[in-house]
Design a protein around this motif. Structure first.
Motif, short mmCIF file in Angstrom:
data_model
loop_
_atom_site.label_atom_id
_atom_site.label_comp_id
_atom_site.label_asym_id
_atom_site.label_seq_id
_atom_site.Cartn_x
_atom_site.Cartn_y
_atom_site.Cartn_z
N PRO A 82 2.75 17.22 7.18
CA PRO A 82 3.66 17.02 6.04
C PRO A 82 3.70 18.25 5.13
CG PRO A 82 2.02 15.25 6.19
CD PRO A 82 1.62 16.30 7.16
N LEU A 83 4.89 18.43 4.46
CA LEU A 83 5.03 19.55 3.52
C LEU A 83 4.11 19.36 2.33
CD1 LEU A 83 8.85 20.23 3.40
CD2 LEU A 83 7.09 21.68 4.35
N SER A 84 3.87 18.07 2.02
CA SER A 84 2.99 17.78 0.89
C SER A 84 2.15 16.58 1.27
CB SER A 84 3.84 17.46 -0.35
OG SER A 84 3.08 16.78 -1.30
N GLY A 85 0.84 16.63 1.01
CA GLY A 85 -0.02 15.47 1.21
C GLY A 85 -0.55 15.33 2.63
N GLU A 86 -1.27 14.19 2.85
CA GLU A 86 -1.93 13.97 4.12
C GLU A 86 -0.99 13.37 5.16
OE1 GLU A 86 -5.47 11.55 3.58
OE2 GLU A 86 -5.61 12.31 1.54
N SER A 87 -1.41 13.42 6.42
CA SER A 87 -0.66 12.74 7.47
C SER A 87 -0.96 11.25 7.40
CB SER A 87 -1.09 13.26 8.84
OG SER A 87 -0.75 14.61 8.94
N THR A 88 0.05 10.45 7.63
CA THR A 88 -0.13 9.01 7.50
C THR A 88 0.21 8.33 8.82
OG1 THR A 88 2.07 9.00 6.58
CG2 THR A 88 0.24 8.84 5.03
N VAL A 89 -0.13 7.04 8.93
CA VAL A 89 0.10 6.31 10.17
C VAL A 89 1.31 5.37 10.04
CG1 VAL A 89 -0.90 4.76 11.87
CG2 VAL A 89 -2.34 6.44 10.71
N SER A 90 1.31 4.56 8.96
CA SER A 90 2.45 3.66 8.74
C SER A 90 3.41 4.33 7.75
CB SER A 90 1.99 2.34 8.13
OG SER A 90 1.19 1.65 9.07
N LEU A 91 4.68 4.41 8.16
CA LEU A 91 5.66 5.06 7.29
C LEU A 91 6.96 4.27 7.22
CD1 LEU A 91 4.59 7.45 9.55
CD2 LEU A 91 5.45 8.87 7.71
N ILE A 136 3.85 11.26 -4.65
CA ILE A 136 2.57 10.77 -5.17
C ILE A 136 1.63 10.52 -4.01
CG2 ILE A 136 1.49 8.70 -6.18
CD1 ILE A 136 3.91 8.63 -8.10
N GLN A 137 0.40 10.95 -4.16
CA GLN A 137 -0.60 10.66 -3.13
C GLN A 137 -1.82 10.07 -3.81
OE1 GLN A 137 -1.56 13.67 -0.19
NE2 GLN A 137 -3.68 13.05 -0.25
N GLY A 138 -2.18 8.87 -3.38
CA GLY A 138 -3.35 8.19 -3.94
C GLY A 138 -3.26 8.06 -5.45
N ASP A 159 0.84 -1.18 0.00
CA ASP A 159 0.00 0.00 0.00
C ASP A 159 0.89 1.25 0.00
OD1 ASP A 159 -1.77 2.04 0.43
OD2 ASP A 159 -2.16 1.52 2.53
N ALA A 160 1.08 1.81 -1.19
CA ALA A 160 1.90 3.02 -1.28
C ALA A 160 0.99 4.20 -1.52
CB ALA A 160 2.93 2.87 -2.39
N TYR A 161 0.12 4.49 -0.55
CA TYR A 161 -0.82 5.59 -0.70
C TYR A 161 -0.05 6.89 -0.92
CZ TYR A 161 -4.48 8.96 0.21
OH TYR A 161 -5.35 10.00 0.08
N ILE A 162 1.01 7.03 -0.08
CA ILE A 162 1.92 8.15 -0.33
C ILE A 162 3.28 7.56 -0.63
CG2 ILE A 162 3.24 9.98 0.81
CD1 ILE A 162 0.67 11.02 1.93
N PHE A 163 3.86 8.06 -1.71
CA PHE A 163 5.17 7.56 -2.11
C PHE A 163 6.00 8.76 -2.54
CE2 PHE A 163 8.23 6.03 -5.22
CZ PHE A 163 8.77 4.97 -4.53
N GLY A 203 19.98 10.18 -1.30
CA GLY A 203 18.62 10.67 -1.04
C GLY A 203 17.84 9.71 -0.17
N CYS A 204 16.51 9.81 -0.21
CA CYS A 204 15.70 8.88 0.55
C CYS A 204 14.41 8.56 -0.19
CB CYS A 204 15.42 9.40 1.95
SG CYS A 204 14.34 10.82 1.96
N LEU A 205 13.85 7.41 0.19
CA LEU A 205 12.62 6.94 -0.44
C LEU A 205 11.63 6.70 0.68
CD1 LEU A 205 12.53 4.01 -2.99
CD2 LEU A 205 11.22 3.85 -0.92
N SER A 206 10.38 7.06 0.46
CA SER A 206 9.41 6.87 1.52
C SER A 206 8.11 6.27 0.99
CB SER A 206 9.13 8.20 2.21
OG SER A 206 8.14 8.01 3.18
N VAL A 207 7.61 5.27 1.73
CA VAL A 207 6.32 4.66 1.43
C VAL A 207 5.45 4.87 2.66
CG1 VAL A 207 5.16 2.60 0.59
CG2 VAL A 207 7.61 2.83 0.27
N GLN A 208 4.22 5.34 2.48
CA GLN A 208 3.38 5.63 3.63
C GLN A 208 1.94 5.18 3.38
OE1 GLN A 208 3.88 9.81 4.52
NE2 GLN A 208 6.06 9.69 4.08
N SER A 209 1.29 4.79 4.50
CA SER A 209 -0.09 4.34 4.39
C SER A 209 -0.92 4.99 5.48
CB SER A 209 -0.12 2.82 4.53
OG SER A 209 -1.45 2.40 4.75
N LEU A 210 -2.20 5.12 5.20
CA LEU A 210 -3.10 5.70 6.20
C LEU A 210 -3.46 4.67 7.27
CD1 LEU A 210 -5.53 7.56 3.77
CD2 LEU A 210 -3.69 8.57 5.11
#
Lengths: 199, 701
Positions: free
Chosen positions: B367-376, B319-321, B297-301, B389-396
């Protein structure tokens, strides 16, 4: 009924006939450039042509002693002898003749060389404007004439000087003769006095 | 909530051991040191999973506690130090699970095993098939005592029905002689659909027919028990068979895990291959996202590139959703950002619940961009030891990611890091290659013009001067002709003369225009080869700019408003005349771009040209921004190429920007352009404060 009248033609021709005082030698390895230069200058000056540096020197040698060469206009880039080399030579043999370089190649080196070695009057960049070019030539001729005038005046001065000297010599001789007569006449004290005055 | 174990033991050290065992296998222990205490405990609660009881207690020497607890309906395991057969029989007469002689250490291990088994048995469903109610309930009781989940059936047909209803039954105990369908037939029928590894069948029979054992086994039974059997043997056989089943199960699970792992590895290596196959940054970014999104689940990536020199993280992809968000930058000084933590510490961040982020940062920011997430998940992008750099995957969702998904993110991050690094290197290479090509072009153009200029100048000269000569001569001829004619000549004739002369002069004008234009082009070309070091001075850049702006303003006052913002005014060693030429060029271009836009959308467009100077690490940046027509990417790519022009034939030679490029290069600077079609263009010139360096000065003279 005739449109043209012969009398008019003669009148016009006599008007147009100018006296050409100056002779200009033009040097360029490109025949067309020679033609063009000749027709720009031909109206006001006597023009002599040479197709390269060596020919130019030969032409100068063959010129009658009494004919003066007022100016040499040369292309810079020519085979065997460049314009600067030609001018370097001429600056020794005929320093008064005006030297103008015409070139399509504008690099600093050749400009510096033409000024220092060729001791040129002007550096003209091709392609040039007829009117501007004629101005430059006119100025150069003016300079030449001034030079000539200077030379003439200098020699006049010289002549006057030698004439003066000559007259002095004559006067001295006359004086000496007068003294001799005086001495002979026995007026020693008087002659001694005159001698003192002379000294 | 843990299950409760009742320990009844008068010896404190042994009770302690029991308690320890209970804790180890996840049971909550309550200890009673006497019969009396047992009564108290059971008065409070009878909710015990099992009881371990010492046979003799100080206040109940003959196993009275056992009876008491059994009566309370709690399964009992008896521990005893007395190993006489009478006591053994006395214990086993009671409905207890087992008895364990505590003669050595082995006894405690056995207890632990037994308790574990009991806990597990709860989830094991057993079917007892017997037509005799007595023997069926005897076996069922035995099984219940061991905590199995027991089902019953009265014959083969009934058994098949129960099995259909409860397909998760793991073990069938069947009698042979039954009405409707006997045990062996039942076994055969079961084996038609379920293997020995899936369902254990144990045959039971009271007959003395020895061949029955063989028949049961041959028809697919796992084991056979002879009635009447010893309960201990019964339990052991049962346990043995269930362990067999469990082992098979474990092997299957392991195999599945290995297969899953293999599949993961295959998928990951394919992803790695795909990601690293391209050198295009955009393609890499979108591929990484697609793959990650297909695996979890990469709701936010997002992917951020670390720019140490600017002290920020540039989020190239966000990316969000499934919707791409605008790019943004994050300052490395923003200590409360997880991405900054990840980059600073060069460590991954795994957050599965809300507020867990506080382990890394002091306060959890929006967050600077997008919604707040729970799992990151934040994963640093490393190439060897280099952090890029860094890569981030986040889910609600809470707990959105499993262990193997963390692994996957790690692996993908590693591939992505390599791919991004390659892309970056490729971009740099291409940039310098382009610059080299440009310099090469300039250099060859310079050499070419040096040679060609002379060659062209000669014929141009005689054509140009000839045309002028011809004009002069023609004029003279005209004058001559007019003066020659007699005064009373017809006007008509004179007019016809004029009509003949006019086109001739027009032709000449055309020739002159042509040669004049050639002259201009050659002059422009020669700007490349001009090596004059003359005019080199230390001047104030702003003065140069202001004087040039004044000149341009005079002509374009109606077109555009000129705005200046000079934040620095350094003195720079330069050729001011040449720099002015560049400034003039850029300013005139800007005005012409505005004019084009005004032609397109009407005069209402308020043109503006902005000139700025900025300081940037030993350099001055001079920028020229217009809001004119802008350029498309094709025009941009050819912009500095000699002879490239968008103007009409004859209006521009296409050398202006090439010459500007050359001049700026000569000053050891750089000129770059950014443009958006129909929005405007910015040219930026970077010049080093040091000005022309010594080398340039030497080579110039």
């Amino acid at each position: 009924m005739a449109i043209f009248k012969k009398e008019k033609l003669e009148k016009l021709q006599s008007q147009n006939r100018q006296e050409k005082k100056h002779t200009i030698l033009i040097v360029d390895d490109e025949e067309n450039n020679l033609n063009v230069l000749a027709s720009v200058l031909g109206m006001s000056y006597n023009v002599i042509r040479a197709i390269n540096g060596a020919k130019a020197l030969a032409v100068i040698n063959e010129m009658p002693k009494d004919q003066e060469l007022s100016m040499v206009i040369s292309d810079q880039r020519m085979p065997e002898m460049t314009g600067v080399e030609l001018f370097e030579h001429l600056s020794h043999t005929m320093p008064d003749t005006m030297r103008i370089i015409v070139t399509g190649y504008t690099d600093v080196k050749s400009i510096i060389a033409s000024i220092n070695q060729g001791q040129i009057y002007q550096f003209v960049v091709k392609p040039f404007e007829r009117v501007e070019f004629l101005m430059i030539v006119k100025q150069a001729i003016k300079t030449y004439e001034l030079k000539q005038e200077r030379n003439n005046m200098r020699s006049q001065l010289k002549n006057q000087l030698s004439e003066c000297k000559q007259s002095h010599v004559v006067k001295d001789k006359k004086l000496e003769a007068a003294f001799a007569v005086l001495e002979a006449s026995g007026l020693q004290s008087e002659s001694q006095r005159i001698q003192k005055i002379q000294e | 909530m843990d299950k409760k174990l009742l320990i009844i033991e008068d010896s404190k050290p042994i009770a302690k051991i029991h308690r320890h065992i209970a804790k180890r296998i996840g049971l909550q222990a309550t200890v009673a040191y006497s019969y009396a205490e047992t009564e108290q405990v059971l008065n409070d609660s009878q909710d015990f999973f099992c009881a371990v009881i010492d046979y003799s207690l100080p206040d109940a020497l003959n196993g009275e506690a056992i009876d008491y607890v059994v009566e309370a309906g709690i399964p009992v395991i008896v521990m005893t130090g007395m190993t006489s057969n009478e006591i053994r029989d006395a214990i086993l007469k009671r409905p207890v699970i087992d008895y364990i002689p505590k003669d050595n250490k082995q006894a405690y291990l056995y207890l632990q095993q037994l308790l574990t088994q009991l806990m597990r048995n709860e989830h094991i469903k057993v079917l007892v098939v017997d037509d005799s109610v007595v023997s069926r309930s005897f076996i069922s009781n035995q099984l219940c005592r061991h905590n199995y989940n027991v089902y019953e059936a009265e014959d083969g047909v009934d058994a098949l029905k129960v099995l259909d209803e409860h397909p998760d039954i793991k073990l069938v105990l069947t009698d042979q002689q039954m009405p409707n369908m006997d045990g062996i037939t039942l076994t055969t029928r079961i084996r038609q659909s379920r293997s020995k590894e899936e369902l254990v069948v144990i045959g039971i029979s009271g007959t003395n027919d020895a061949s029955l054992t063989a028949r049961f086994i041959k028809n697919g039974a796992n084991d056979y028990l002879h009635k009447p059997f010893c309960t201990e043997e019964f339990n052991c056989r049962l346990m043995h068979n269930i362990q067999y089943l469990e082992n098979i199960e474990t092997i299957r699970e392991q195999t599945k895990k290995v297969e899953q792992r293999n599949r993961d590895i295959a998928v990951l290596s394919e992803i790695g291959r795909q990601i690293t196959a391209t050198l295009d940054l955009e393609q890499i970014l979108s591929q990484v996202y697609q793959h990650v999104n297909s695996l979890m689940d990469a709701y936010i990536f997002s992917i951020g590139l670390y720019r140490p020199e600017q002290e920020l993280i540039e989020f190239k992809l966000s990316i969000q959703g499934g919707v791409r968000q605008a790019e943004y930058n994050m300052s490395m000084n923003d200590q409360n950002r997880l991405a900054v933590w990840c980059i600073t510490n060069c460590q991954e961040i795994i957050i599965t619940k809300s507020q867990e982020g506080l382990r890394y940062v002091k306060t959890i920011l929006k967050p600077l961009s997008g919604e707040s997430t729970v799992s990151l998940i934040y994963q640093p992008l490393l190439v060897q030891d280099r952090l890029i750099g860094c890569l981030s995957v986040q889910s609600l969702q809470t707990d959105a990611y499993k262990d193997h998904q963390f692994d996957m993110v790690r692996t993908i991050a590693a591939s992505a890091a390599i791919a991004l690094d390659n892309a970056e290197a490729h971009r740099k290479l291409k940039d310098s290659q382009n610059q080299l090509v440009m310099q090469e072009k300039m250099a060859s153009l310079g050499t070419l013009t040096a040679g060609v200029a002379h060659e062209i100048n000669n014929p141009t000269n005689f054509a140009h001067v000839s045309a002028q000569n011809l004009e002069v001569d023609l004029q003279r001829f005209q004058t001559f002709l007019y003066e020659l004619v007699v005064d009373e000549t017809d006007e008509e004739i004179l007019d016809s003369f004029k009509r003949k002369f006019d086109p001739l002069f027009k032709h000449l004008a055309t020739i002159k225009d042509g040669t004049g234009r050639i002259k201009g082009i050659v002059k422009d070309l020669q700007a490349f080869t001009r090596h004059d070091m003359a005019g080199q001075k230390k001047v104030k850049i702003v003065e140069c700019l202001e004087s040039t702006i004044k000149l341009v303003q005079a002509k374009y006052r109606e077109t555009a408003e000129f705005v200046t913002e000079f934040s620095v005014d350094p003195k720079i060693e330069c050729w001011p005349a040449q720099l002015n030429q560049v400034f003039m060029n850029l300013l005139v271009n800007a005005c012409q771009a505005i004019l084009i836009k005004q032609q397109e959308i009407g005069k209402a467009h308020q043109g503006m040209v902005m000139v700025k100077t900025l300081k940037n690490k030993g350099e001055v940046v001079i920028s020229f921004t217009d809001n004119g027509c802008g350029m498309d990417s094709e025009t941009l790519s050819k912009l500095f190429e000699p002879f490239f022009t968008t103007k009409d034939v004859g209006e521009g030679t296409g050398l202006g920007l090439s010459i500007s490029f050359g001049i700026i290069q000569k000053h050891k600077g750089e000129i770059v352009v950014e443009s958006i079609l129909s929005q405007g263009t910015t040219f930026s010139i970077r010049l080093p404060y040091t000005g022309i360096d010594a080398q340039a000065r030497r080579s110039g003279i």
